[in-house]
Scaffold this motif. Structure first.
Motif, PDB file in Angstrom:
ATOM      1  N   HIS A   1       0.829  -1.211   0.000  1.00 28.40           N
ATOM      2  CA  HIS A   1       0.000   0.000   0.000  1.00 28.40           C
ATOM      3  C   HIS A   1       0.864   1.262   0.000  1.00 28.40           C
ATOM      4  O   HIS A   1       0.471   2.290  -0.534  1.00 28.40           O
ATOM      5  N   THR A   2       2.068   1.169   0.584  1.00 31.25           N
ATOM      6  CA  THR A   2       2.977   2.317   0.541  1.00 31.25           C
ATOM      7  C   THR A   2       3.492   2.537  -0.871  1.00 31.25           C
ATOM      8  O   THR A   2       3.562   3.667  -1.356  1.00 31.25           O
ATOM      9  N   LEU A   3       3.839   1.449  -1.538  1.00 30.53           N
ATOM     10  CA  LEU A   3       4.277   1.565  -2.934  1.00 30.53           C
ATOM     11  C   LEU A   3       3.181   2.155  -3.803  1.00 30.53           C
ATOM     12  O   LEU A   3       3.436   3.025  -4.651  1.00 30.53           O
ATOM     13  N   ARG A   4       1.952   1.696  -3.588  1.00 35.53           N
ATOM     14  CA  ARG A   4       0.842   2.229  -4.390  1.00 35.53           C
ATOM     15  C   ARG A   4       0.669   3.726  -4.145  1.00 35.53           C
ATOM     16  O   ARG A   4       0.400   4.485  -5.075  1.00 35.53           O
ATOM     17  N   ALA A   5       0.834   4.144  -2.895  1.00 36.41           N
ATOM     18  CA  ALA A   5       0.710   5.564  -2.581  1.00 36.41           C
ATOM     19  C   ALA A   5       1.792   6.383  -3.269  1.00 36.41           C
ATOM     20  O   ALA A   5       1.608   7.571  -3.552  1.00 36.41           O
ATOM     21  N   LEU A   6       2.922   5.737  -3.564  1.00 33.30           N
ATOM     22  CA  LEU A   6       4.019   6.402  -4.275  1.00 33.30           C
ATOM     23  C   LEU A   6       3.904   6.238  -5.785  1.00 33.30           C
ATOM     24  O   LEU A   6       4.771   6.695  -6.529  1.00 33.30           O
ATOM     25  N   GLY A   7       2.853   5.566  -6.238  1.00 32.02           N
ATOM     26  CA  GLY A   7       2.646   5.377  -7.662  1.00 32.02           C
ATOM     27  C   GLY A   7       3.448   4.244  -8.261  1.00 32.02           C
ATOM     28  O   GLY A   7       3.675   4.218  -9.475  1.00 32.02           O
ATOM     29  N   VAL A   8       3.873   3.294  -7.430  1.00 29.61           N
ATOM     30  CA  VAL A   8       4.671   2.157  -7.897  1.00 29.61           C
ATOM     31  C   VAL A   8       3.827   0.894  -7.798  1.00 29.61           C
ATOM     32  O   VAL A   8       3.384   0.512  -6.710  1.00 29.61           O
TER      33      VAL A   8
ATOM     34  N   LEU B   1      -0.839 -18.741  -1.426  1.00 28.37           N
ATOM     35  CA  LEU B   1       0.246 -17.772  -1.317  1.00 28.37           C
ATOM     36  C   LEU B   1       0.867 -17.504  -2.679  1.00 28.37           C
ATOM     37  O   LEU B   1       1.162 -18.436  -3.440  1.00 28.37           O
ATOM     38  N   ARG B   2       1.066 -16.228  -2.962  1.00 26.57           N
ATOM     39  CA  ARG B   2       1.720 -15.821  -4.200  1.00 26.57           C
ATOM     40  C   ARG B   2       2.730 -14.715  -3.890  1.00 26.57           C
ATOM     41  O   ARG B   2       2.614 -14.026  -2.876  1.00 26.57           O
ATOM     42  N   LYS B   3       3.701 -14.554  -4.773  1.00 26.48           N
ATOM     43  CA  LYS B   3       4.683 -13.488  -4.582  1.00 26.48           C
ATOM     44  C   LYS B   3       3.983 -12.131  -4.526  1.00 26.48           C
ATOM     45  O   LYS B   3       3.119 -11.839  -5.353  1.00 26.48           O
ATOM     46  N   ALA B   4       4.375 -11.324  -3.556  1.00 21.13           N
ATOM     47  CA  ALA B   4       3.811  -9.979  -3.452  1.00 21.13           C
ATOM     48  C   ALA B   4       4.209  -9.120  -4.651  1.00 21.13           C
ATOM     49  O   ALA B   4       3.490  -8.193  -5.021  1.00 21.13           O
ATOM     50  N   PHE B   5       5.354  -9.454  -5.255  1.00 17.93           N
ATOM     51  CA  PHE B   5       5.833  -8.766  -6.448  1.00 17.93           C
ATOM     52  C   PHE B   5       5.903  -9.809  -7.560  1.00 17.93           C
ATOM     53  O   PHE B   5       6.913 -10.501  -7.721  1.00 17.93           O
ATOM     54  N   PRO B   6       4.818  -9.972  -8.306  1.00 15.46           N
ATOM     55  CA  PRO B   6       4.633 -11.165  -9.131  1.00 15.46           C
ATOM     56  C   PRO B   6       5.672 -11.372 -10.222  1.00 15.46           C
ATOM     57  O   PRO B   6       5.934 -12.517 -10.600  1.00 15.46           O
TER      58      PRO B   6
ATOM     59  N   VAL C   1      21.681  12.185   5.708  1.00 18.20           N
ATOM     60  CA  VAL C   1      21.448  12.990   4.517  1.00 18.20           C
ATOM     61  C   VAL C   1      19.995  13.464   4.553  1.00 18.20           C
ATOM     62  O   VAL C   1      19.081  12.643   4.717  1.00 18.20           O
ATOM     63  N   PRO C   2      19.762  14.756   4.440  1.00 14.44           N
ATOM     64  CA  PRO C   2      18.369  15.237   4.460  1.00 14.44           C
ATOM     65  C   PRO C   2      17.541  14.546   3.379  1.00 14.44           C
ATOM     66  O   PRO C   2      17.982  14.385   2.247  1.00 14.44           O
ATOM     67  N   ALA C   3      16.363  14.114   3.755  1.00 18.44           N
ATOM     68  CA  ALA C   3      15.481  13.415   2.827  1.00 18.44           C
ATOM     69  C   ALA C   3      14.123  14.107   2.810  1.00 18.44           C
ATOM     70  O   ALA C   3      13.639  14.581   3.845  1.00 18.44           O
ATOM     71  N   ARG C   4      13.542  14.150   1.642  1.00 21.62           N
ATOM     72  CA  ARG C   4      12.233  14.775   1.496  1.00 21.62           C
ATOM     73  C   ARG C   4      11.138  13.775   1.852  1.00 21.62           C
ATOM     74  O   ARG C   4      11.140  12.644   1.382  1.00 21.62           O
ATOM     75  N   GLU C   5      10.215  14.194   2.701  1.00 27.87           N
ATOM     76  CA  GLU C   5       9.111  13.325   3.093  1.00 27.87           C
ATOM     77  C   GLU C   5       8.133  13.193   1.942  1.00 27.87           C
ATOM     78  O   GLU C   5       7.625  14.174   1.417  1.00 27.87           O
ATOM     79  N   LEU C   6       7.872  11.949   1.543  1.00 30.23           N
ATOM     80  CA  LEU C   6       6.946  11.686   0.442  1.00 30.23           C
ATOM     81  C   LEU C   6       5.557  11.322   0.927  1.00 30.23           C
ATOM     82  O   LEU C   6       4.569  11.565   0.246  1.00 30.23           O
ATOM     83  N   LEU C   7       5.482  10.723   2.106  1.00 28.03           N
ATOM     84  CA  LEU C   7       4.200  10.336   2.690  1.00 28.03           C
ATOM     85  C   LEU C   7       4.175  10.766   4.146  1.00 28.03           C
ATOM     86  O   LEU C   7       5.229  10.854   4.791  1.00 28.03           O
ATOM     87  N   PRO C   8       3.008  11.024   4.703  1.00 27.49           N
ATOM     88  CA  PRO C   8       2.941  11.370   6.124  1.00 27.49           C
ATOM     89  C   PRO C   8       3.335  10.187   6.985  1.00 27.49           C
ATOM     90  O   PRO C   8       3.245   9.028   6.578  1.00 27.49           O
ATOM     91  N   SER C   9       3.755  10.460   8.184  1.00 29.75           N
ATOM     92  CA  SER C   9       4.104   9.410   9.122  1.00 29.75           C
ATOM     93  C   SER C   9       2.895   8.535   9.399  1.00 29.75           C
ATOM     94  O   SER C   9       1.784   9.048   9.596  1.00 29.75           O
ATOM     95  N   PRO C  10       3.065   7.199   9.430  1.00 27.94           N
ATOM     96  CA  PRO C  10       1.919   6.316   9.711  1.00 27.94           C
ATOM     97  C   PRO C  10       1.502   6.345  11.175  1.00 27.94           C
ATOM     98  O   PRO C  10       0.452   5.850  11.532  1.00 27.94           O
ATOM     99  N   VAL C  11       2.360   6.902  12.040  1.00 31.28           N
ATOM    100  CA  VAL C  11       2.062   6.949  13.466  1.00 31.28           C
ATOM    101  C   VAL C  11       2.087   8.402  13.930  1.00 31.28           C
ATOM    102  O   VAL C  11       3.037   9.134  13.677  1.00 31.28           O
ATOM    103  N   HIS C  12       1.031   8.824  14.584  1.00 29.83           N
ATOM    104  CA  HIS C  12       0.944  10.186  15.107  1.00 29.83           C
ATOM    105  C   HIS C  12       1.009  10.137  16.627  1.00 29.83           C
ATOM    106  O   HIS C  12       0.160   9.527  17.275  1.00 29.83           O
ATOM    107  N   LEU C  13       2.052  10.737  17.177  1.00 26.34           N
ATOM    108  CA  LEU C  13       2.237  10.748  18.619  1.00 26.34           C
ATOM    109  C   LEU C  13       1.611  12.016  19.199  1.00 26.34           C
ATOM    110  O   LEU C  13       1.767  13.096  18.658  1.00 26.34           O
ATOM    111  N   THR C  14       0.910  11.878  20.314  1.00 28.48           N
ATOM    112  CA  THR C  14       0.288  13.034  20.962  1.00 28.48           C
ATOM    113  C   THR C  14       0.867  13.242  22.346  1.00 28.48           C
ATOM    114  O   THR C  14       1.524  12.385  22.908  1.00 28.48           O
TER     115      THR C  14
END
Length: 207
Positions: A4-11, A41-46, A194-207
């Motif tokens: 689902h993360t790959l799909r969110a990145l368009g992969v 069971l099948r390969k996740a990356f067919p 190395v500074p990295a650009r955030e592509l997706l929001p964090s999956p965990v939100h701490l309060t």
């Protein structure tokens, strides 16, 4: 990386050509195979080649490694039907070579990726679990099967990491996963993220 993360990145999972495992601990293999609607069971990356070094596969397949081992029916059996094995120094994909760094597991592997302009990226797997172990390579990790082997592997890797134009990806370094190892007059060496650009929001939100 979850599908689902790959799909969110368009992969698309079908666009992945190769899946090369650094080692066979369950936190690095858990999404290798997925159940379809028919519960098979099948390969996740067919379309991908699934690759693991022979030095890693043999001990796990023979049941010699228990701690951290992946599911037998959920991973090892289906993997046995599709895996492609390789040895130290082999080119597993164009521009990607294997450097077997045993210790954390019998055939733990670092992948050396040739990048543009003479740069390299080393995919460290679990040879180091925290940036502190770069400064203190004598500090082991709990799941290591061969502490002396880990020390030798880290010595090899630190030599590689201090070479010019060399970067690393460290699986367990949290939000500092990409970086370089640099010399430090106070501590010997240290991790420079190395500074990295955030592509997706964090999956965990701490309060």
């Amino acid at each position: 990386m979850p599908p689902h993360t790959l799909r969110a990145l368009g992969v698309s999972p079908a666009s992945v050509d190769a899946v090369a495992f650094t080692h066979l601990h369950t936190d690095h293999t858990g999404l290798g195979f997925l159940k379809g609607r028919d519960r098979e069971l099948r390969k996740a990356f067919p379309r991908a080649d699934y690759m693991v070094p022979d030095a890693e596969w043999g001990p796990f397949w023979r049941g010699e490694i228990k701690a951290g081992a992946p599911s037998w029916e959920g991973f090892m059996v289906p993997m046995s039907r599709v895996l492609r094995r390789f040895d130290d120094g082999d080119e597993v994909w164009p521009g990607v070579s294997a450097l077997i760094t045993p210790g954390h597991s019998p055939g733990h592997t670092t992948y050396v990726i040739a990048a543009s302009e003479g740069r390299r990226i080393l995919v460290l797997g679990d040879a180091f679990h925290t940036p502190a172990q770069l400064t203190h390579p004598e500090w082991p990790s709990g799941p290591d099967v061969d502490v002396e082997g880990v020390l030798k592997a880290r010595e090899t890797l630190l030599t590689q990491l201090l070479a010019p134009r060399t970067y690393a990806f460290a699986f367990h370094f949290g939000d500092q996963a990409f970086g370089r190892v640099v010399r430090d007059s106070a501590n010997g060496v240290r991790w420079r993220p190395v500074p990295a650009r955030e592509l997706l929001p964090s999956p965990v939100h701490l309060t």
